[in-house]
Each structure stands twice: as C-alpha cells, then as structure tokens.
Design a protein around this motif. Structure first.
Motif, PDB file in Angstrom:
ATOM      1  N   ALA B  51      46.742  27.715  42.764  1.00 46.02           N
ATOM      2  CA  ALA B  51      47.072  28.228  44.092  1.00 46.02           C
ATOM      3  C   ALA B  51      47.140  27.143  45.151  1.00 46.02           C
ATOM      4  N   TRP B  52      46.309  26.085  45.014  1.00 44.26           N
ATOM      5  CA  TRP B  52      46.285  25.060  46.064  1.00 44.26           C
ATOM      6  C   TRP B  52      47.420  24.048  45.941  1.00 44.26           C
ATOM      7  N   ALA B  53      48.138  24.065  44.799  1.00 43.71           N
ATOM      8  CA  ALA B  53      49.225  23.086  44.616  1.00 43.71           C
ATOM      9  C   ALA B  53      50.525  23.656  45.170  1.00 43.71           C
ATOM     10  N   ASP B  54      51.522  22.800  45.282  1.00 52.38           N
ATOM     11  CA  ASP B  54      52.837  23.241  45.754  1.00 52.38           C
ATOM     12  C   ASP B  54      53.391  24.292  44.809  1.00 52.38           C
ATOM     13  N   GLY B  55      53.895  25.363  45.356  1.00 53.05           N
ATOM     14  CA  GLY B  55      54.477  26.422  44.538  1.00 53.05           C
ATOM     15  C   GLY B  55      53.452  27.336  43.920  1.00 53.05           C
ATOM     16  N   GLY B  56      52.197  27.182  44.320  1.00 51.25           N
ATOM     17  CA  GLY B  56      51.151  28.043  43.787  1.00 51.25           C
ATOM     18  C   GLY B  56      51.225  29.435  44.365  1.00 51.25           C
ATOM     19  N   ASP B  57      50.633  30.375  43.629  1.00 49.09           N
ATOM     20  CA  ASP B  57      50.666  31.755  44.055  1.00 49.09           C
ATOM     21  C   ASP B  57      49.240  32.256  44.136  1.00 49.09           C
ATOM     22  N   LEU B  58      48.845  32.876  45.262  1.00 52.88           N
ATOM     23  CA  LEU B  58      47.474  33.340  45.426  1.00 52.88           C
ATOM     24  C   LEU B  58      47.097  34.422  44.414  1.00 52.88           C
ATOM     25  N   MET B  59      48.112  35.073  43.862  1.00 49.62           N
ATOM     26  CA  MET B  59      47.838  36.092  42.858  1.00 49.62           C
ATOM     27  C   MET B  59      47.255  35.482  41.582  1.00 49.62           C
ATOM     28  N   PHE B  60      47.654  34.211  41.319  1.00 51.92           N
ATOM     29  CA  PHE B  60      47.157  33.512  40.137  1.00 51.92           C
ATOM     30  C   PHE B  60      46.403  32.265  40.609  1.00 51.92           C
ATOM     31  N   PRO B  61      45.128  32.382  40.920  1.00 54.88           N
ATOM     32  CA  PRO B  61      44.408  31.264  41.554  1.00 54.88           C
ATOM     33  C   PRO B  61      44.463  29.987  40.737  1.00 54.88           C
ATOM     34  N   LEU B  62      44.414  30.084  39.418  1.00 56.88           N
ATOM     35  CA  LEU B  62      44.479  28.871  38.599  1.00 56.88           C
ATOM     36  C   LEU B  62      45.824  28.746  37.892  1.00 56.88           C
ATOM     37  N   GLY B  63      46.796  29.475  38.369  1.00 60.36           N
ATOM     38  CA  GLY B  63      48.121  29.384  37.773  1.00 60.36           C
ATOM     39  C   GLY B  63      48.286  30.283  36.561  1.00 60.36           C
ATOM     40  N   THR B  64      49.430  30.119  35.888  1.00 58.04           N
ATOM     41  CA  THR B  64      49.698  30.926  34.698  1.00 58.04           C
ATOM     42  C   THR B  64      50.083  30.025  33.545  1.00 58.04           C
ATOM     43  N   ASP B  65      50.055  30.588  32.332  1.00 55.48           N
ATOM     44  CA  ASP B  65      50.428  29.787  31.156  1.00 55.48           C
ATOM     45  C   ASP B  65      51.887  30.027  30.796  1.00 55.48           C
ATOM     46  N   SER B  66      52.265  29.550  29.609  1.00 58.74           N
ATOM     47  CA  SER B  66      53.690  29.570  29.261  1.00 58.74           C
ATOM     48  C   SER B  66      54.224  30.983  29.082  1.00 58.74           C
ATOM     49  N   LEU B  67      53.344  31.990  28.964  1.00 60.74           N
ATOM     50  CA  LEU B  67      53.798  33.375  28.871  1.00 60.74           C
ATOM     51  C   LEU B  67      53.565  34.123  30.168  1.00 60.74           C
ATOM     52  N   GLY B  68      53.148  33.379  31.194  1.00 68.33           N
ATOM     53  CA  GLY B  68      52.947  34.010  32.490  1.00 68.33           C
ATOM     54  C   GLY B  68      51.664  34.792  32.592  1.00 68.33           C
ATOM     55  N   ARG B  69      50.643  34.443  31.776  1.00 66.97           N
ATOM     56  CA  ARG B  69      49.360  35.139  31.858  1.00 66.97           C
ATOM     57  C   ARG B  69      48.438  34.375  32.817  1.00 66.97           C
ATOM     58  N   CYS B  70      47.582  35.096  33.516  1.00 62.27           N
ATOM     59  CA  CYS B  70      46.721  34.493  34.523  1.00 62.27           C
ATOM     60  C   CYS B  70      45.631  33.651  33.857  1.00 62.27           C
ATOM     61  N   VAL B  71      45.575  32.348  34.178  1.00 67.50           N
ATOM     62  CA  VAL B  71      44.633  31.441  33.542  1.00 67.50           C
ATOM     63  C   VAL B  71      43.194  31.815  33.906  1.00 67.50           C
TER      64      VAL B  71
END
Lengths: 625, 285
Positions: B51-71
């Motif tokens: 979420a804190w990086a460019d293009g991050g989304d608050l819905m996924f605080p640690l981002g998502t993986d290659s299948l779009g699952r919340c890390v």
C-alpha cells in the motif's frame, strides 16, 4: 628462586577487615585479623564452616568473591603490601612465591590435560635452571613427594589417578618453585584417613626442606595441633583465640576452642560424652547488629557482661591471646556424662548375612564380554536388637556396596540374607515389601538424598505415599510435624524446600524420612562426614536419643574411627571387599589384631598433642594402574 | 500480589511470549483480522505492490500475488497452519521421545541399549529427506505433516532427555523412593519427571521453531497442506517466479517464518537460562 629474607615475618596482617559490599548494606566477613607468620613456621587456621577460614586464603591471593573487599588494615607479604599491589606483581608472586594446595585434588588439576602437560606449563612458568629439561625437573619433583613411576605418570590424566596421587602431584607443583609461603586449604578433607596422614607428613617434610611458611586451613583442631606451630581459632570472622599449637590444644583459653575440642569424640582413653554446641554460628546479618561477644549465644559460660560489649583480644600468656573476659572459667566446661552403656543381652537377631558377595559387571552390550569385580567378598555379619555396628575402611573397601545389599537396593551374587528369620535373599516383590517396613537407609550426601522439588513435609512422610496409609494431606502433615519434632526441627520447616535448610538440618530430614515407618534397622552411610564437628556431635547425640526411644539397631558406615568408637557397640573393619577384623569396639580399638586395623588406627591424629603421631607410611596401594 | 516467578522475569522469555501471543491472536482470529478472503483471486489486481509503494492499493495492504490474492490475508491465515503444526508436532514428538528417554534412562541395561541404537539409526537419515519420504507415503494434509514431523524429531527429545534421566536416576533420593516402596511408575513420575521437566519445556519450545521451518520446507515443495490452505512455505514457492517484479511477496512470508522461529527460540533460550538447575546463579544474572 626463593630468597627468604633473613629477618621479618613472611606474612603479617594488621587489623585486617574484609567486608561484603554487595547491595546497599555492608556486612563484616573478617574482623580485626592480626597475625604474623615467620619463615618456616606453620599457622593452623581452625573453625567451623562459615567462620571465614578460606576467606583468608582468598584475601591473600586477592581472589575474593564478587562484592567483597578489604576495607581496613594491611596485609603484607615479606614487607610488600598485598592488597594495594598491582595485578602484574601479584601474578608474579602467586604460584611462584606463594603456592596453593586446594581442597579437592581432582578439581585442582585440569581434566583434559595430561599430568605432564600441566607440570610442563607450571615449570616453564616458574622458570627452569639453564640447560635443565622440564621433564627431568618434573621427575625430580615427583621423587621428592615419593611418587613412584614418575615417567609413566606424566602421560596420565587426572581421572586415571587416585585422589591421594593427584594431591601429591599438586604438592609437587606447589613446592617446585620453592615458595616462601604455602596456603593449604583443607588439603586432606576429601581423602581417606590413611592417605590424610601421608599427605600431612609429606607437607611437613617438604616444608622443612624449603623452610616454607605454611597457612594450614582445617576444621579439625586435633589435626591442626599435630602439625602447626601456632593455631588461630576463628569464630564468625573474628579470631577467638591464637596461641602456640600445643598450649592452645592442651589448655584452651576460649570457651569456643574448648567446646570444639570436646565436641569431637576421643580416639584413645576412656570414652567420654560429647559436648553439644547448640544452634549455629550467627549469620552475617545477625553479626552486624550484635553488640556483645559473638559466641555468647552458644557459650556455656555466658553472663550478663558478655552480651554488652565485644571482648577484646587480650594477652593471657606468652604469645597466647583470647577474646574472652572470663577465660579462667573455660576449664570448667566439661562434657556431659556418657550415656550409660547398654547391655546387649537380648539374643534377638534382626539381621543375618552369610557369605554375602556382590560382583559388579560392566554395562550390557552384545558386542563386548562383560568383566566383573567383587566389591563385597564373602562377608558374614549379624545385627542384634538395638545394636549399633560400625563398618570402617577406606574408600573402595566395599562399605557402601555392603550397605546397598543390606537394604536391598542390590541383590547379592552369592550368600544369604535373613531378616527376622525370613529369607529375603532373592529380593522378590514380597520380600521388598517386608524389607521396607523393617529396614531403612539414611544416605550419605544430603544434597543428593533430598529431592529439591519436594517440600520437607512431603519428603519425611514419603513412605506413607507408597503404602497408602495416611494418604490424606492432613494426616501426612500431622505425622510430618511429629517427625520434625523428634529430630529437632521447627514445625514450620515442613513447608520449606531442602535448599532452604543448612547441611546439618538436611541430614536430620534424611534421618526423619528413614524413621517415618519406624523400621527396626537403620543403615547409615557416612552420614556425618563433611559436617562440622558441632553438627556432627548434635547428630550423633540425636541418633542415641532416638535409639532409646525406638530401639532400632543400626549399621553405621564411617571412615572416621573416633565417631565409630563413640557410637558403636561392635565394629567391622573392611579392606578390599572383605572383613579383616570384627569384634566389640573397645576390644578392636585397644588391641587391634590385623595389620590393616593397626594402620587405620595409627593414621588418626592422637588426642594428646605430646604423644608421637606415627602413621604407618607404607606405600602400599600407590600403584599406577 | 504474588511476585512473578523467576522465569517470567527474563526478558528473553517475555519477548518470546509476546511474539507467540501475537501469532496466536492472528491464527485464532484470522477471519476477523484478515482484510480479504485469502483464496479469493482478483485477476484485475495481480502483483499489486504494498500500500505504501507507488500504485499500491489500501485494500491490499501488503499487495497481491500473481493470482491477485491478498498477501496480508494469506500471511494471517498461514499462521494457523504454522502454529497448529508447531504445537501438535512438538507435543507429539515430546511424548514419544520423553517416554522412551525415561524408560531407557531409568531401566538401563538392554532396553537402554536397544532404544539408543534405534535413535542412532533414526538420526543417521537426513531429516528433511526422511520427512519428504514420509509425506510421499502418507499423502498431503495437515495431520500427515504433523505425523511426519513427530516421526522425524522424537529422537531429539530422546537423546537429550535420556542423559538427564541417567543423572537424576543416580541421585540418592531416587534410591530412597525405591526403598520406601515406590513403584517404578511412581518413582519416574514423582521423583524423576519433576527434575527433567525444565529441560523438557525448553526442548519443546525449541522444537516448535524447528517444526515451523520443517512445515515451511514441506509446503514449499508442495508436500504439505493442499493448495486451498494458505501456508507460508507455499507463499514463498508462489512468489519465486515473480521475484523481481514483486520482491515483497517473497520477503513477507520469509519475515513471518523468521519472526515465528525467533520467538520460539528466544523463549526456549530464556527458559533454559532460568529453569536449568545446572546453571549457576551467576550465569543467570
């Protein structure tokens, strides 16, 4: 290297005080220490454990425990201030001009280095003559301490040698540098009585050879009086009395010295009662608040004035001082009369062992054949009702193995055990149950004999736990309180853990546990060794008192002949698994028949300082395996 | 209020307990704590940075993986597998190992010899290979992971505890207990076990750390729980392909494993220092 100055003392202390500074409070550990040690003289330091004997040795080496420091006075080695000197200079002196012989010979040597490596390291440090090889020098030093096969010894490791041999090696190392001062801290306490005599003679011989001054620390007043020129008796960190050894021993001025002497059973002459010193030495915390004489709470001659001010160390004769205001009353202290001798008229035999033999074999393994060793070899003996039988002998003579056979912890390889007419040799479960109510054991080391995680109340009533009787907690606590009262412990001790008790108290608990089911026979394995004479006297007295109440008989194993003489009706002398002599205690001790008994008896320092102590110094048993 | 027992005063024990407590909360309340369903694939937002990086989304605080699952959600749910395995496997290994150790040390003789040799043979297999073989035989699934770890690691308990039992067995108070008529069972449970307990607890807490690692290894090679259950090892394996595009996908589960193992180890170390009777008072302070 030794360059003894022709004049002046080797070691002198003036008003030396050591205090413990740990935490917010300060406690005095050593107070008002004054002494001078001339070259070639032996000063004996005597006192109970906790009196500060070892602290003096540690002050000299400035190896005090954390938080302890010299706060007053001076300590001078040959004119040099030991307390203020730099670490380099001290390191230079220690081990070279000031040598040490430790209490535990085995822990004094490094177990992972061979004797030769350690000897080499030491000799190279103290410096060799030009052109001299360390090996030749080591052999020469070994020869001086009468160690045979010196060359073979160099390759040995400490665990391959007996305690006596290790102590000789340490003595050889200590004297190798021809030190001017030697500090021997209980050098024979961990050794057998016959070896003790040899080691003491050896230290004396080496000391005369080099003109070394010696500080000999011991708890045994009789031993100190035999070898010292001067004795200082310490009580709670302060000298109680100091004087020429013979005079101090034959005519003690301080009540404490007198009491110590009378607390130790005599080895010759008619048996006398033991003086029971009550309670214990005051602890550091109590001492700090104490106004009067430190010994007042235990002194039989105490009066009002004693509790007001600390008595000064006053001259009472040439070179003889004592910290007591009524030394004239000291000779009035007499031991209590001996309990009337009991007649063992009853032919009621409780225990009968015939040809008892125990062979131990090495651990089971399918790949190695097992070798065996006979620890007990064809021993016959009986125990009558109310009879105390002593077993004496050196370590390794099979005393403890015999005890394990008697109580049933081991099954004999051969022979027969009859308990009150019943054959229990096979030690089946039914035999065990029968034995359990009949015979119990008091173990040697209270440290190991009491489970540190059980409370005292639970330990002493442990027997009830197994039988199912008195199972409720309340019933057990009632029984525990009874037992604690019998052995002289306060009732609140029931809730404590073993680590909260002193050594003597633990040994009482040990006795109470064995007494819980009121057995007919007690087996006691070295239960007073390692305890102070005052505690020893208390325990011996307790055993006699308990016998009067419960009428049990006892098999009492000890290496201390004078204790056996005091306590036992009959005695058996064991040597290498066999009984070499047995009979009424008086008869065996006054007219020993076997050579081994004679050498055991001769090894005990005599009661009379003026009689010659001539232990048999045969070198038998000193073989390098 | 009663003073804290000595072992609870140790900073190491406290640190370890706090870490394990946090992990435990995550595992128990995972459905409430996780922002998303850990298995929900959002193919419109794959490899989202944190979420804190460019293009991050608050819905996924640690981002998502290659299948779009919340890390983050997968991490939180992964704690469930890790902790379940850690507790059950170490308890199981402890029971087997401690029982055999007490039997061997107490009775000695041929029983001791036999148990000792079995342990030695067992120990000569490489533990990871042994657990892989076991997993192939048993099939995947949480229960089988636990069984595999127990079967591999009981030897550790047996070895260490046996020597402790032998030391205690030679104490006079054990002889005294036999003399007053204690049965073998009673002697072991009342006299010996209380003495070995501190070591047992310490070993168990270290074993939990080991179990977390072994489970991660097994799930990394896909031999642990099925792919429908999130596990940290699996997350590492998944993130491997996109290691350059989304390094955080790899770093997050590694940190989680590190955190858990560190917690168990420091707890074990603290317990060893405070409970081990062989350490002197000075070493403790």
């Amino acid at each position: 290297m030794a360059n003894p100055s022709p004049s002046g003392p080797i070691l002198s202390a003036q008003n030396l005080c050591v205090e413990s500074l740990g935490g917010k409070e300060r406690f005095p550990v050593l107070t008002d220490l004054n002494f001078t040690l001339e070259p070639g003289k032996i000063l004996g330091l005597v006192g109970e454990s906790g009196a500060g004997k070892s602290m003096i040795g540690r002050t000299i080496s400035q190896f005090l425990p954390h938080g302890f420091a010299v706060t007053k006075g001076t300590l001078k080695f040959d004119g040099e201030d030991l307390v203020g000197m730099g670490a380099d200079r001290r390191r230079d002196l220690l081990g070279r001009d000031i040598a040490f012989i430790p209490q535990e010979p085995l822990s004094g040597l490094n177990p992972v280095l061979s004797v030769g490596q350690q000897m080499k390291e030491h000799l190279l440090r103290i410096g060799l003559q030009p052109g001299e090889s360390w090996k030749l020098r080591a052999l020469k030093e070994f020869e001086a301490v009468h160690l045979p096969h010196g060359a073979a010894l160099l390759d040995k490791y400490p665990h391959q040698l007996s305690g006596g041999m290790c102590q000789r090696i340490l003595i050889a190392m200590a004297f190798a540098s021809r030190p001017r001062l030697l500090i021997a801290d209980e050098p024979t306490t961990a050794l057998d009585v016959t070896i003790q005599a040899r080691i003491i003679k050896l230290i004396g011989e080496m000391q005369r050879r080099d003109g070394t001054a010696v500080i000999f620390i011991t708890h045994d007043l009789r031993l100190a009086s035999q070898i010292s020129d001067e004795i200082m008796v310490l009580y709670a960190g302060r000298p109680a009395e100091r004087g020429p050894a013979k005079q101090l021993f034959s005519d003690p001025a301080h009540p404490y010295t007198r009491c110590l002497q009378l607390a130790n059973p005599n080895i010759s002459g008619p048996r006398r009662g033991l003086f029971i010193l009550p309670e214990r030495m005051p602890g550091l915390r109590v001492l700090k608040e104490l106004k009067g004489c430190r010994f007042a709470s235990r002194c039989p001659n105490v009066m009002e004035a004693c509790t007001q001010t600390e008595p000064p160390l006053a001259d009472i004769g040439p070179n003889h001082i004592a910290a007591c205001i009524r030394t004239e009353k000291t000779p009035d202290i007499v031991p209590p009369p001996l309990a009337p001798g009991r007649e063992i008229a009853s032919a009621n035999i409780h225990f009968n062992g015939e040809r008892l033999t125990k062979a131990y074999t090495t651990a089971w393994s399918p790949f190695a054949s097992r070798s065996s060793f006979k620890a007990v070899n064809s021993v016959d003996f009986t125990l009558g009702e109310g009879e105390f039988v002593g077993i004496v002998g050196e370590s390794g003579s099979g005393k403890s193995s015999l005890a394990r056979l008697v109580v049933g912890l081991d099954t004999p390889t051969d022979g027969k055990i009859t308990l009150a007419g019943r054959d229990v040799t096979a030690n089946r479960n039914a035999d065990k149950a029968f034995r359990r109510d009949y015979i119990q054991m008091v173990f040697q080391d209270p440290q190991s004999a009491l489970n540190p995680r059980r409370r005292i109340g639970s330990i002493v009533t442990q027997a009830n736990e197994a039988t199912g009787l008195l199972n409720s907690h309340r019933e057990r606590m009632v029984r525990a309180a009874e037992l604690l009262k019998e052995i002289g412990l306060p009732p609140d001790a029931a809730m404590r853990f073993p680590s909260q008790l002193s050594g003597g108290q633990k040994q009482r608990v040990n006795i109470a546990r064995a007494l819980c089911t009121l057995p007919k026979i007690l087996v006691a394995d070295e239960i007073v060794s390692g305890l102070d004479v005052s505690v020893q006297a208390q325990l011996l007295d307790l055993l006699l008192k308990l016998r009067d109440e419960h009428g049990f008989s006892m098999l009492f194993i000890s290496h201390d002949l004078s204790v056996v003489r005091y306590l036992c009706d009959r005695v058996m002398v064991m040597y290498r698994g066999e009984v070499v002599e047995s009979g009424r205690t008086e008869a065996v001790f006054s007219k020993p028949q076997h050579d081994y008994t004679r050498s055991l008896l001769a090894a005990v320092p005599p009661d009379d300082v003026n009689s010659e102590w001539s232990p048999v110094l045969a070198e038998a048993g000193y073989q390098v395996e | 209020m009663r003073p804290l027992p000595l072992w609870l005063k140790s900073g190491r024990v406290q640190t370890g307990l706090v870490i394990i407590f946090i992990l435990g909360i995550c595992a128990i309340f995972a459905p409430y704590l996780a922002p998303n369903d850990p298995n929900e694939q959002n193919l419109l937002a794959i490899l989202t940075p944190p979420a804190w990086a460019d293009g991050g989304d608050l819905m996924f605080p640690l981002g998502t993986d290659s299948l779009g699952r919340c890390v983050l959600s997968r991490l939180i749910f992964g704690a469930r597998v890790a902790l379940t395995v850690a507790f059950t496997a170490s308890v199981g290994a402890m029971i087997i190992g401690a029982t055999l150790a007490h039997i061997a040390g107490y009775f000695g003789g041929w029983i001791d010899w036999l148990i000792g040799r079995v342990v030695e043979i067992w120990l000569s297999f490489p533990p990871v290979i042994l657990s892989l073989i076991l997993m192939v035989g048993l099939g995947t699934g949480l229960r089988n992971v636990v069984v595999a770890i127990i079967l591999v690691d009981w030897t550790r308990f047996c070895r260490v505890l046996r020597s402790e039992v032998i030391v205690l067995r030679r104490r006079d108070y054990v002889s005294a207990a036999q003399l007053v008529g204690f049965s073998h069972w009673r002697t072991i449970t009342r006299e010996i076990l209380p003495g070995t307990l501190p070591l047992l607890i310490t070993l168990m807490s270290l074993e939990m750390g080991v179990a977390v690692i072994v489970e991660a290894i097994l799930s990394f090679v896909g031999m642990s729980v099925g792919s429908e259950t999130p596990a940290w090892g699996q997350m590492i394996a998944d993130a491997r392909q996109n290691i350059y595009e989304a390094p955080f996908n790899l770093i997050a589960p590694i940190l989680a494993i590190f955190f858990a193992v560190f917690g168990f180890n420091i707890l074990g170390d603290g317990l060893r220092r405070t409970l081990d009777t062989r350490l002197t008072q000075t070493e403790r302070t």
